[in-house]
Design an enzyme around this catalytic site. Structure first.
Site, PDB file in Angstrom:
ATOM      1  N   SER A 143       0.835  -1.190   0.000  1.00 44.23           N
ATOM      2  CA  SER A 143       0.000   0.000   0.000  1.00 44.23           C
ATOM      3  C   SER A 143       0.866   1.234   0.000  1.00 44.23           C
ATOM      4  O   SER A 143       1.968   1.245   0.564  1.00 44.23           O
ATOM      5  CB  SER A 143      -0.888   0.016   1.247  1.00 44.23           C
ATOM      6  OG  SER A 143      -0.066   0.215   2.378  1.00 44.23           O
ATOM      7  N   LYS A 144       0.327   2.279  -0.613  1.00 41.71           N
ATOM      8  CA  LYS A 144       1.121   3.506  -0.755  1.00 41.71           C
ATOM      9  C   LYS A 144       1.354   4.185   0.589  1.00 41.71           C
ATOM     10  O   LYS A 144       2.192   5.054   0.705  1.00 41.71           O
ATOM     11  CB  LYS A 144       0.459   4.450  -1.750  1.00 41.71           C
ATOM     12  CG  LYS A 144      -0.880   4.958  -1.312  1.00 41.71           C
ATOM     13  CD  LYS A 144      -1.450   5.913  -2.336  1.00 41.71           C
ATOM     14  CE  LYS A 144      -2.774   6.459  -1.830  1.00 41.71           C
ATOM     15  NZ  LYS A 144      -3.517   7.199  -2.797  1.00 41.71           N
ATOM     16  N   ARG A 145       0.605   3.780   1.601  1.00 43.36           N
ATOM     17  CA  ARG A 145       0.835   4.355   2.928  1.00 43.36           C
ATOM     18  C   ARG A 145       2.168   3.910   3.493  1.00 43.36           C
ATOM     19  O   ARG A 145       2.747   4.563   4.350  1.00 43.36           O
ATOM     20  CB  ARG A 145      -0.267   3.944   3.894  1.00 43.36           C
ATOM     21  CG  ARG A 145      -1.496   4.653   3.484  1.00 43.36           C
ATOM     22  CD  ARG A 145      -2.660   4.578   4.380  1.00 43.36           C
ATOM     23  NE  ARG A 145      -3.676   5.320   3.662  1.00 43.36           N
ATOM     24  CZ  ARG A 145      -4.412   6.278   4.158  1.00 43.36           C
ATOM     25  NH1 ARG A 145      -4.297   6.600   5.416  1.00 43.36           N
ATOM     26  NH2 ARG A 145      -5.283   6.913   3.418  1.00 43.36           N
TER      27      ARG A 145
END
Ligand code: GLU
Length: 503
Positions: A252-254
């Site tokens: 995930s881009k988080r």
């Protein structure tokens, strides 16, 4: 039979490494069998799909060397290859299903559906809504029809029993029909849903093998049934393991940069990125770590994909990239470096910001070197400032990062709007507020506007630098994050309210 595979991304954001991974395996499978590989753009979500995203997906796949034989930009015998241009085909196909009794018009309102779901939840029942729950008595249908009430078209599905789906990697997978709802096939605006468009297109485009992410396994029973309703052969399905963060959660881009644009901007070689994607769940027969696209294609065997979640680890990718870089002779290194760092798309947008501020070319690098850098050189002292103590500093950076994660269409205006609203609500002067962002993004506060810089660097690079700054400042542990999230919730709601109010 000619093997035909496809990748079918939805153009709703930055080009994702997961898309490239799936494209690579589809292409490798097609090449191994002397077949063809197709790009189809699944843009039925008209609100979220953008032309820029589509272009960025195509550019990124080409950058990596993942070329298609048919696609929206080059056409082909089974086009159009953009779902938004195939509306009539879906209308026709949905009519076939309605005529055969395999689908029904559903006039249920959103309130009715919510009430049904709430009731299910209360009873601890399976949430799937079945035709028997949804189909209204004939007089009621007639009444709503006469009123011109909106309707969707849903597919008929069995109430119970087991559906067996064959998967090339997993063998037969059993799924319970009781969990499968009467899927919407066409929305009230006449647009098809993913399920209808995907099945119709795979058939009409003569796709023989569908390699896609494992998150689609639960859709497979609906797809299988649609093929049966139409009387078509179903392509062979192969659900690939999902890419994971180093902590094993879904990529995930988080936590990790997920945009291919980031890897390009960071100065990875496309050969190395592709090599690394080829190692996600797959290995060469001799287990070699470094291999080219063509090496992979000539040794490809889908059955050597292992199902344990492959970890996409940026550190490992850097190491692999270093092997590729070191092999370049000096001339190639120089020309590839120049092509990367000085390409017009990268340099031209920066010029208007620096030209008024330099006297000689040698001023450029000290002023704007951070456009060619990766993560910024920082120490905790870099952030010393009269307006901040340690806690406030971390709050501002972390809250800012979370705000930036909310932005759908990355632009200077979008960044400014959110950050300035945040400064106002936290009652910090804009100048002081921006200081830690300058340091995190540019490593200095005496350079061009940090908002312009973030806009030009793109979301993944900007977020990476902020995450790096937070880590330099000691990071946000689980306990601290919990406390911050609580505070952030109110702030975020207030920012959202300001943004909505400004519309
Ligand atoms: N549009 C879907 C996606 O974005 C395609 C899934 C599939 O390959 O069937 O992942």
């Amino acid at each position: 039979m000619t093997v035909r595979t496809r990748v079918a991304p939805s153009p709703t954001g930055d080009p994702h490494v997961g898309t490239a991974y799936i494209a690579l395996f589809n292409l490798a499978f097609a090449r191994q069998h002397g077949g063809q590989f197709i790009l189809r753009i699944e843009d039925t979500d008209q609100v979220r799909s953008t032309a820029e995203s589509e272009q960025a997906i195509m550019d990124s796949l080409r950058w990596l060397g993942l070329e298609w034989e048919e696609g929206p930009d080059i056409g082909g015998p089974h086009g159009p290859y953009r779902q938004s241009e195939r509306g009539e085909i879906y209308q026709e196909m949905v009519q076939v299903l309605l005529d055969r009794g395999h689908a029904f018009k559903c006039y249920r309102s959103a309130e009715e559906l919510d009430a049904m779901r709430a009731q299910r939840q209360e009873q601890g029942n399976s949430m799937a809504l079945k035709p028997s729950d949804l189909i209204l008595p004939a007089e009621e249908i007639a009444r709503r029809e006469a009123d011109g009430a909106p309707y969707v078209v849903r597919m008929m599905v069995p109430e119970e029993g087991v559906c067996v789906v064959d998967d090339m990697l997993r063998g037969p997978i059993e799924l319970d029909w009781s969990q499968v709802d009467a899927q919407v096939l066409m929305k009230s605006d006449g647009m098809p849903t993913y399920h209808l468009a995907n099945v119709v297109d795979d058939h009409l485009m003569k796709i023989t093998h569908v390699l896609r992410g494992e998150e689609w396994i639960s859709s497979a029973p609906k797809h299988k049934l649609l093929y049966e309703y139409f009387g078509w052969d179903m392509p062979q399905l192969c659900h690939m393991p999902l890419l994971r963060n180093p902590d094993k959660s879904k990529l995930s881009k988080r936590k990790n940069p997920t945009s291919i644009l980031y890897y390009e901007r960071m100065g990875f070689m496309p050969e190395a990125v592709l090599n690394y994607l080829g190692r996600m769940g797959w290995s060469m027969p001799d287990e070699s770590e470094k291999f080219s696209r063509d090496d992979m294609f000539s040794h490809f065997d889908i059955h050597r994909v292992s199902l344990g979640g492959p970890v996409f680890d940026v550190e490992k990718l850097r190491w692999l990239n270093s092997l590729w870089l070191r092999e370049l002779d000096a001339e190639t290194f120089a020309s590839r470096f120049a092509a990367w760092g000085l390409k017009p798309e990268r340099v031209l947008p920066v010029i208007p910001h620096i030209q008024p501020r330099v006297e000689v070319f040698s001023d450029v690098v000290p002023l704007a070197g951070h456009f060619l850098a990766g993560l910024t050189e920082l120490t905790p002292q870099s952030f010393e400032h009269k307006a901040y103590d340690e806690e406030k500093l971390l709050n501002v950076l972390q809250f800012g990062l979370w705000q930036l994660e909310e932005i759908r269409h990355w632009s200077k205006e979008a960044i400014e709007e959110r950050l300035f609203a945040m400064a106002r609500l936290l009652d910090i002067k804009v100048r002081d507020f921006l200081f830690p962002f300058f340091m995190a993004i540019a490593g200095t506060s005496s350079t061009i506007s940090v908002l312009d810089t973030m806009a030009l660097l793109g979301p993944d690079m900007s977020r990476s630098r902020l995450r790096h700054a937070i880590n330099v400042l000691g990071g946000v542990g689980k306990k601290k994050a919990k406390k911050m999230e609580k505070e952030y919730r109110d702030l975020s709601a207030a920012i959202q309210a300001e943004l909505n109010g400004g519309e």
